[in-house]
Design a protein around this motif. Structure first.
Motif, PDB file in Angstrom:
ATOM      1  N   THR A 290       0.633  -1.224   0.127  1.00 60.32           N
ATOM      2  CA  THR A 290      -0.004  -0.275   0.087  1.00 60.32           C
ATOM      3  C   THR A 290       1.166   1.188   0.149  1.00 60.32           C
ATOM      4  O   THR A 290       2.081   0.964   0.778  1.00 60.32           O
ATOM      5  N   PRO A 291       0.462   2.179  -1.255  1.00 54.37           N
ATOM      6  CA  PRO A 291       1.919   3.893  -0.829  1.00 54.37           C
ATOM      7  C   PRO A 291       1.407   4.661   0.251  1.00 54.37           C
ATOM      8  O   PRO A 291      -0.170   4.819   0.232  1.00 54.37           O
ATOM      9  N   TYR A 292       2.192   5.138   0.683  1.00 49.24           N
ATOM     10  CA  TYR A 292       1.489   6.065   1.735  1.00 49.24           C
ATOM     11  C   TYR A 292       2.702   7.536   0.837  1.00 49.24           C
ATOM     12  O   TYR A 292       4.183   7.598   0.579  1.00 49.24           O
ATOM     13  N   ALA A 293       2.261   8.715   0.637  1.00 50.46           N
ATOM     14  CA  ALA A 293       3.036   9.897   0.461  1.00 50.46           C
ATOM     15  C   ALA A 293       3.978  10.017   1.407  1.00 50.46           C
ATOM     16  O   ALA A 293       3.453   9.799   2.540  1.00 50.46           O
ATOM     17  N   GLN A 294       4.842  11.497   0.979  1.00 51.81           N
ATOM     18  CA  GLN A 294       6.434  11.914   1.935  1.00 51.81           C
ATOM     19  C   GLN A 294       5.316  12.959   2.776  1.00 51.81           C
ATOM     20  O   GLN A 294       4.705  13.024   3.284  1.00 51.81           O
ATOM     21  N   GLY A 295       5.283  12.270   4.685  1.00 56.36           N
ATOM     22  CA  GLY A 295       5.421  13.037   5.411  1.00 56.36           C
ATOM     23  C   GLY A 295       4.376  12.255   6.343  1.00 56.36           C
ATOM     24  O   GLY A 295       3.842  12.695   6.981  1.00 56.36           O
ATOM     25  N   THR A 296       3.962  10.671   5.910  1.00 58.38           N
ATOM     26  CA  THR A 296       2.564  10.375   6.497  1.00 58.38           C
ATOM     27  C   THR A 296       3.167   9.056   7.503  1.00 58.38           C
ATOM     28  O   THR A 296       4.420   8.914   7.403  1.00 58.38           O
ATOM     29  N   PRO A 297       2.638  10.722   8.584  1.00 61.12           N
ATOM     30  CA  PRO A 297       3.285   8.866  10.117  1.00 61.12           C
ATOM     31  C   PRO A 297       2.501   7.410  10.159  1.00 61.12           C
ATOM     32  O   PRO A 297       1.374   6.926   9.771  1.00 61.12           O
TER      33      PRO A 297
END
Length: 331
Positions: free
Chosen positions: A283-290
């Motif tokens: 699952t992808p997450y964007a920069q800065g996501t905790p």
């Protein structure tokens, strides 16, 4: 007894039996040796010592049953002359005690105990098995100078954006195009490139014995008897080509490659995933996501996009609770 062993190695192993005769020759001229619970060596009678030496393992986690069933069918077909063999082959059914109990492991995750780590948990059921497997593959690889392979077959606990993916152990030498061609032939859609060492079975065989080793995640965890082996057809076909000395099949799609850029280590019982407990692998997450928290430690996405693999907050303290990976550019 040898006939029962070769006709259904899995059933023989789960029954906890030991053959009265531990070596022989099948009707098709393939020599076999029973080396212990879940350990079966096969080779054509006239095969040269410098032929490839291939270890195929499954069931290192006792609840990952489809690859175990896949190797059982392969052993049956080799003994019956339905699958060609031009290599020294060692089939390893890993955590037999856990398979018999229908669980992942009894005391400790077997795939975190290789490279001597088992010495730190001498009272663990899995410690003795890790030592036994290390000794077995060492004798197998050292018996001849041929090219060395180890493919450790698994299935994942949770769904995945890429159903079939692989993990390549960290090593100094670059992996060649032939490796990725074989991974494509196994139906692998994505590859994780490790940059640090680990205590997995494949990493042990790579570093201790110079084997071209890989962990293959081939689908979803299911109990014995509930697997649809047709979903593993690409892996089964690729393995048969490999042990027969053939080249990878033409026309396969090369896998996408990902770099392991972060690891979530569970340092205390306060560890918590911040993304939910049911997210799919990759699952992808964007920069800065905790992503996770453990006390004052917070893991956040550092690149433009990172994907989570193997998130599991329920592992024991001190173990890996997930990996963060970023896609590598196509060269």
């Amino acid at each position: 007894m040898p006939e029962a062993l070769l006709a259904d190695f899995l059933a023989f192993t789960l029954a906890g039996e030991a053959p009265a005769v531990t070596a022989g020759e099948a009707a098709v001229g393939v020599q076999w040796r029973w080396l212990g619970a879940g350990l079966l060596a096969l080779a054509p009678a006239a095969l040269a010592d410098d032929a490839p030496r291939i270890v195929l393992s499954a069931g290192v986690h006792g609840d990952e049953t489809a690859p175990v069933e896949l190797l059982n069918v392969l052993a049956q077909d080799i003994a019956a002359g339905k699958a060609a063999l031009q290599a020294h082959l060692l089939i390893v059914l890993g955590n037999v005690a856990a398979m018999q109990a229908g669980c992942r492991y009894l005391d400790d995750d077997l795939n975190r105990l290789f490279g001597g780590v088992h010495l730190s948990v001498p009272n663990s059921t899995e410690a003795g098995r890790a030592a036994e497997l290390e000794a077995c593959v060492a004798r197998f690889f050292e018996a001849g100078p041929g090219a060395r392979w180890h493919l450790d077959l698994h299935t994942a606990i949770r769904p995945s954006v890429f159903e079939r993916f692989a993990l390549l152990p960290q090593r100094e030498a670059a992996y060649g195009a032939d490796v990725f061609a074989w991974l494509g032939a196994f139906g692998i859609e994505a590859v994780l490139m490790h940059r640090t060492g680990s205590a997995t079975f494949s990493h042990y065989c790579s570093h201790a014995h110079g084997a071209l080793a890989c962990t293959l995640e081939l689908g979803k965890v299911m109990p014995f008897g509930q697997n649809d082996l047709s979903r593993f057809a690409a892996a089964a076909s690729g393995l048969r080509r490999l042990i027969a000395g053939a080249a990878p099949a033409d026309g396969t799609t090369p896998p996408r490659c990902f770099d392991v850029v972060g690891q979530l280590d569970k340092r205390s019982d306060a560890f918590k995933l911040l993304i939910g407990d049911d997210v799919a692998n990759f699952t992808p997450y964007a920069q800065g996501t905790p992503i996770a928290r453990d006390g004052e430690q917070v893991w956040t996405v550092q690149h433009a996009e990172e994907r989570i693999v193997f998130p599991n907050a329920k592992v024991k303290v001190g173990l890996r609770a997930g990996l963060l990976v970023a896609e590598l550019p196509v060269v």
